[in-house]
Scaffold this motif. Sequence first.
Motif, PDB file in Angstrom:
ATOM      1  N   SER A  40       0.831  -1.219   0.000  1.00  0.00           N
ATOM      2  CA  SER A  40       0.000   0.000   0.000  1.00  0.00           C
ATOM      3  C   SER A  40       0.856   1.255   0.000  1.00  0.00           C
ATOM      4  O   SER A  40       0.542   2.235  -0.685  1.00  0.00           O
ATOM      5  CB  SER A  40      -0.910   0.023   1.237  1.00  0.00           C
ATOM      6  OG  SER A  40      -1.756  -1.093   1.226  1.00  0.00           O
ATOM      7  N   ASP A  43       2.329   1.706  -3.469  1.00  0.00           N
ATOM      8  CA  ASP A  43       1.338   2.196  -4.436  1.00  0.00           C
ATOM      9  C   ASP A  43       1.094   3.692  -4.266  1.00  0.00           C
ATOM     10  O   ASP A  43       0.945   4.420  -5.252  1.00  0.00           O
ATOM     11  CB  ASP A  43       0.030   1.416  -4.290  1.00  0.00           C
ATOM     12  CG  ASP A  43       0.154  -0.021  -4.779  1.00  0.00           C
ATOM     13  OD1 ASP A  43       1.146  -0.333  -5.488  1.00  0.00           O
ATOM     14  OD2 ASP A  43      -0.716  -0.843  -4.439  1.00  0.00           O
ATOM     15  N   ALA A  44       1.038   4.144  -3.014  1.00  0.00           N
ATOM     16  CA  ALA A  44       0.807   5.577  -2.773  1.00  0.00           C
ATOM     17  C   ALA A  44       1.998   6.398  -3.272  1.00  0.00           C
ATOM     18  O   ALA A  44       1.822   7.447  -3.897  1.00  0.00           O
ATOM     19  CB  ALA A  44       0.570   5.827  -1.281  1.00  0.00           C
ATOM     20  N   ALA A  47       1.914   6.556  -7.056  1.00  0.00           N
ATOM     21  CA  ALA A  47       0.866   7.435  -7.585  1.00  0.00           C
ATOM     22  C   ALA A  47       1.347   8.879  -7.657  1.00  0.00           C
ATOM     23  O   ALA A  47       0.871   9.653  -8.488  1.00  0.00           O
ATOM     24  CB  ALA A  47      -0.392   7.333  -6.720  1.00  0.00           C
ATOM     25  N   HIS A  48       2.298   9.229  -6.782  1.00  0.00           N
ATOM     26  CA  HIS A  48       2.837  10.592  -6.783  1.00  0.00           C
ATOM     27  C   HIS A  48       4.203  10.670  -7.454  1.00  0.00           C
ATOM     28  O   HIS A  48       4.819  11.742  -7.473  1.00  0.00           O
ATOM     29  CB  HIS A  48       2.937  11.119  -5.348  1.00  0.00           C
ATOM     30  CG  HIS A  48       1.609  11.488  -4.763  1.00  0.00           C
ATOM     31  ND1 HIS A  48       1.083  12.765  -4.852  1.00  0.00           N
ATOM     32  CD2 HIS A  48       0.693  10.751  -4.108  1.00  0.00           C
ATOM     33  CE1 HIS A  48      -0.101  12.796  -4.259  1.00  0.00           C
ATOM     34  NE2 HIS A  48      -0.369  11.588  -3.799  1.00  0.00           N
ATOM     35  N   THR A 155      -5.815   8.565  10.777  1.00  0.00           N
ATOM     36  CA  THR A 155      -5.111   9.146   9.627  1.00  0.00           C
ATOM     37  C   THR A 155      -4.931  10.644   9.814  1.00  0.00           C
ATOM     38  O   THR A 155      -3.834  11.175   9.606  1.00  0.00           O
ATOM     39  CB  THR A 155      -5.893   8.849   8.327  1.00  0.00           C
ATOM     40  OG1 THR A 155      -5.755   7.454   8.041  1.00  0.00           O
ATOM     41  CG2 THR A 155      -5.374   9.651   7.149  1.00  0.00           C
ATOM     42  N   ARG A 185      -2.702   3.310   5.572  1.00  0.00           N
ATOM     43  CA  ARG A 185      -3.915   4.100   5.306  1.00  0.00           C
ATOM     44  C   ARG A 185      -3.610   5.593   5.215  1.00  0.00           C
ATOM     45  O   ARG A 185      -4.244   6.326   4.450  1.00  0.00           O
ATOM     46  CB  ARG A 185      -4.955   3.858   6.414  1.00  0.00           C
ATOM     47  CG  ARG A 185      -5.560   2.471   6.409  1.00  0.00           C
ATOM     48  CD  ARG A 185      -6.695   2.343   7.408  1.00  0.00           C
ATOM     49  NE  ARG A 185      -6.246   2.361   8.798  1.00  0.00           N
ATOM     50  CZ  ARG A 185      -5.775   1.301   9.464  1.00  0.00           C
ATOM     51  NH1 ARG A 185      -5.671   0.132   8.858  1.00  0.00           N
ATOM     52  NH2 ARG A 185      -5.393   1.412  10.722  1.00  0.00           N
ATOM     53  N   GLY A 188      -1.365   7.927   1.692  1.00  0.00           N
ATOM     54  CA  GLY A 188      -1.969   8.621   0.550  1.00  0.00           C
ATOM     55  C   GLY A 188      -2.421  10.025   0.915  1.00  0.00           C
ATOM     56  O   GLY A 188      -2.024  11.017   0.273  1.00  0.00           O
ATOM     57  N   ASP A 192      -0.922  13.686  -0.451  1.00  0.00           N
ATOM     58  CA  ASP A 192      -1.795  14.728  -1.016  1.00  0.00           C
ATOM     59  C   ASP A 192      -1.577  16.060  -0.306  1.00  0.00           C
ATOM     60  O   ASP A 192      -1.502  17.122  -0.920  1.00  0.00           O
ATOM     61  CB  ASP A 192      -3.270  14.321  -0.888  1.00  0.00           C
ATOM     62  CG  ASP A 192      -3.632  13.151  -1.802  1.00  0.00           C
ATOM     63  OD1 ASP A 192      -2.883  12.883  -2.765  1.00  0.00           O
ATOM     64  OD2 ASP A 192      -4.664  12.499  -1.525  1.00  0.00           O
TER      65      ASP A 192
END
Length: 229
Positions: A40, A43-44, A47-48, A155, A185, A188, A192
Motif C-alpha cells: 500500500s 502504491d501511494a 501514484a505521486h 489518519t 492508510r 496517501g 496529497d
Amino acid sequence: MAKPLAGRTIYLEQTRDLVLAPKEVVLTFDDGPVPYNTRSVLDALDAHGVKGLFFMVGEMADWHGEAAKAVVADDQTIGSHTYQHPHLTSIGLTGAIADIDKGNASVEKATGVTPHFFRFPYLAENEALGRALQSRGIIPVGIDVDSRDYQPSTTDEIVSRVMTGLEAHGGGIVLMHDLQGRTARAIGPLLDRLEADGYKVVTLRYGKPPEPAPEPLLVNVFGRLPKGI
Ligand SMILES: [Zn+2]
C-alpha cells in the motif's frame, strides 16, 4: 502526467552530504517489509512519482522476501535496520555489530541490493557503533519528524502530526513504519497534503551522482547539403 511532489535526487557518500533545502522532505519507512502494508505504501508513493527510503529489519526481509523484492522493483532506496531490532547500546558492542551485520546480509539476500543506509532502532547509537558503520561504508540516517505512527492514531492525527513537525523544521526527514496498517492508510492523504502545501519529496541514493550524458553532436544536416537539393 505532472508529478509536482517529486523533488530532486541527492547522492550521499557521507551523512554530512545530506543538506535539505526548505520544504524538502525525505520519507523513511522502518521495520518492514510486510506483505500488504508495504504494498500500500509503495502504491501511494508510485501514484505521486516519489521515492522513499525503506529501512528493512533483516528478520522481516527473511520472512517476507516477496515484499522485499517489491520494494526493489519499485526502484525505492533500500536501507537496513539490524536483524532483530535490538536496543543496540544495551547489548554490548560485539553483539550489536553482529546484529547489524546479520541484518545487512539478510536485506542484501532478500533484495539483491547492498544496503548503504542504516537507521538505529530506537535511535540508540554511540560513537563505537558509528565507527563500525563508517568502516562498512554505511551511512546512518537520523530523523527530524516522528510521525508516531507506532501509537494508536487516526489518519488525520498522523497527517497533522507530520505536517506540524515539518512546518516547525521547514522540511526534513520523516520517520514512518510500513509495518503499520495505520501508516498504509495515512500515506496517501499525507502525500496529497504535502503536495498541496508545496513540499518536494527528495530521493536519497548512495554514492556519487552519475556523470551527465555527453551533449549529442548537433549537426545541421540541411545546412550542409549542396544547394539545389
Ligand atoms: Zn524500528
